[in-house]
Write an enzyme that holds these catalytic residues in place. Structure first.
Site, PDB file in Angstrom:
ATOM      1  N   VAL A   1       0.918  -1.228   0.097  1.00  0.00           N
ATOM      2  CA  VAL A   1      -0.077  -0.026   0.035  1.00  0.00           C
ATOM      3  C   VAL A   1       0.788   1.361   0.156  1.00  0.00           C
ATOM      4  O   VAL A   1       2.101   1.037   0.390  1.00  0.00           O
ATOM      5  CB  VAL A   1      -0.872  -0.121   1.180  1.00  0.00           C
ATOM      6  CG1 VAL A   1      -2.043  -1.011   1.168  1.00  0.00           C
ATOM      7  CG2 VAL A   1      -0.134   0.074   2.444  1.00  0.00           C
ATOM      8  N   ASP A   2       0.265   2.173  -0.430  1.00  0.00           N
ATOM      9  CA  ASP A   2       0.752   3.617  -0.359  1.00  0.00           C
ATOM     10  C   ASP A   2       0.919   4.272   1.105  1.00  0.00           C
ATOM     11  O   ASP A   2      -0.183   4.395   1.293  1.00  0.00           O
ATOM     12  CB  ASP A   2       0.306   4.489  -1.315  1.00  0.00           C
ATOM     13  CG  ASP A   2       1.046   5.941  -1.358  1.00  0.00           C
ATOM     14  OD1 ASP A   2       2.026   6.114  -0.866  1.00  0.00           O
ATOM     15  OD2 ASP A   2       0.518   6.740  -1.716  1.00  0.00           O
TER      16      ASP A   2
END
Length: 345
Positions: free
Chosen positions: A269-270
């Site tokens: 994920v960012d």
């Protein structure tokens, strides 16, 4: 709906035609119960996701009629002059009309990992020109690494370059693992049951059994062999899994995605804006040979500057501190506003 639900609907119609209305109602009740549980659970998840999306909406400073106003990104229209600065996402496609050390990360659009230097140049841009060579344009969804600038909005929403890419997303077929496995299981069960019923039908005809009696018996066999409770059981299991995930602050828009998450070994994920609140703040300042500590949280305008665990103020007559404050004041272009509805800065 799963293919088995369609099978149950067809079966209920056939059963009602043969005259056994009670059995048809039971099958319909199973279908309605299954669909209701899934619909209610997904509706609740959709509401939660909708609230989260509202929290992620960004405000921008826009010049309209010569006045600077703060508006939501959804209200930006072509012709607006938007002020952008480091740390912000670009809200729309626009032509740069002012740029000071403007560097943009366009990797999400072009795939290039290196930030791109932007500039002001009033020349025509060919529509066939590659995006990574258009240094006088800003594109929606890209991020400003550094600098300050103003752009004239020329495209919003689906008309932007990123919007054109997103238009192809609905055409991408992304079957979840559970859907594939369930479809294979249902296909195997149906083919097996149909073959058995056809063999028994042929044997019954050869044995001289009445057609009506034979049809009713085979239909009963078919309904008994079809796993009518499978859709309800699967929906309940996924609903329980979704509830347990929600306890750990994990939301799945679709129930069947819960099983897909269970198969994941690595989740990428960012971090910024996903696992954090996307509010950068200064925690330490080194000016000359002096190190200052800054307290506070996010955009909330509260906190202090500490030196040796003591609050520094103008009364200390510290020339390094004074120059630091003056420089920060002259270079800062940010504007902090208070959102009454969200009760946050």
């Amino acid at each position: 709906m799963t293919p088995l639900v369609y099978v149950l609907l067809v079966s209920s119609v056939v059963i009602s035609i043969t005259g056994t209305i009670a059995d048809a109602c039971i099958v319909l009740f199973i279908v309605v119960l299954n669909c209701s549980i899934g619909a209610i659970q997904e509706y609740r998840l959709a509401r939660i996701v909708g609230h989260l999306e509202n929290l992620q909406k960004r405000d921008y400073i826009v010049v309209r009629d010569g006045q600077k106003v703060v508006i939501d990104e959804e209200n930006i229209v072509p012709g607006d002059i938007v002020i952008v600065q480091d740390g912000q996402k670009v809200p729309a496609d626009g032509r740069i009309i002012m740029a000071y050390d403007l560097v943009v990360d366009e990797s999400m659009l072009t795939g290039e990992s290196r930030p791109v230097k932007k500039m002001v140049e009033f020349s025509d841009i060919s529509h066939s020109e590659r995006l990574d060579t258009q240094h006088t344009m800003l594109f929606a969804g890209t991020s400003l690494v550094s600098g300050y600038g103003q752009m004239l909005v020329i495209a919003i929403g689906k008309s932007t370059e990123s919007g054109k890419i997103q238009a192809y997303i609905p055409d991408i077929v992304t079957d979840l693992p559970l859907q594939k496995d369930l479809a294979q299981l249902i296909r195997f069960v149906l083919i097996t049951i149909i073959v058995i019923c056809l063999v028994l039908f042929v044997l019954g005809i050869l044995d001289g059994k009445p057609f009506g009696e034979l049809f009713a018996a085979l239909l009963a066999l078919f309904m008994c062999a079809v796993p009518q409770g499978l859709p309800v059981i699967m929906t309940l299991i996924l609903a329980v899994g979704s509830y347990r995930l929600a306890k750990h602050h994990i939301l799945a828009k679709r129930l069947q995605a819960v099983e897909g998450l269970g198969r994941a070994d690595i989740l990428v994920v960012d971090k910024t804006g996903t696992l954090t609140s996307n509010q950068l703040m200064v925690s330490r300042i080194v000016a000359d040979t002096t190190s200052y500590t800054v307290t506070g949280s996010g955009y909330d305008p509260s906190g202090s500057i500490l030196l040796d665990n003591q609050v520094v103020s103008h009364a200390h007559n510290d020339p390094v501190y004074e120059r630091m404050i003056q420089g920060a004041y002259l270079l800062d272009r940010s504007q902090v506003t208070f959102n009454k509805e969200a009760n946050r800065f």
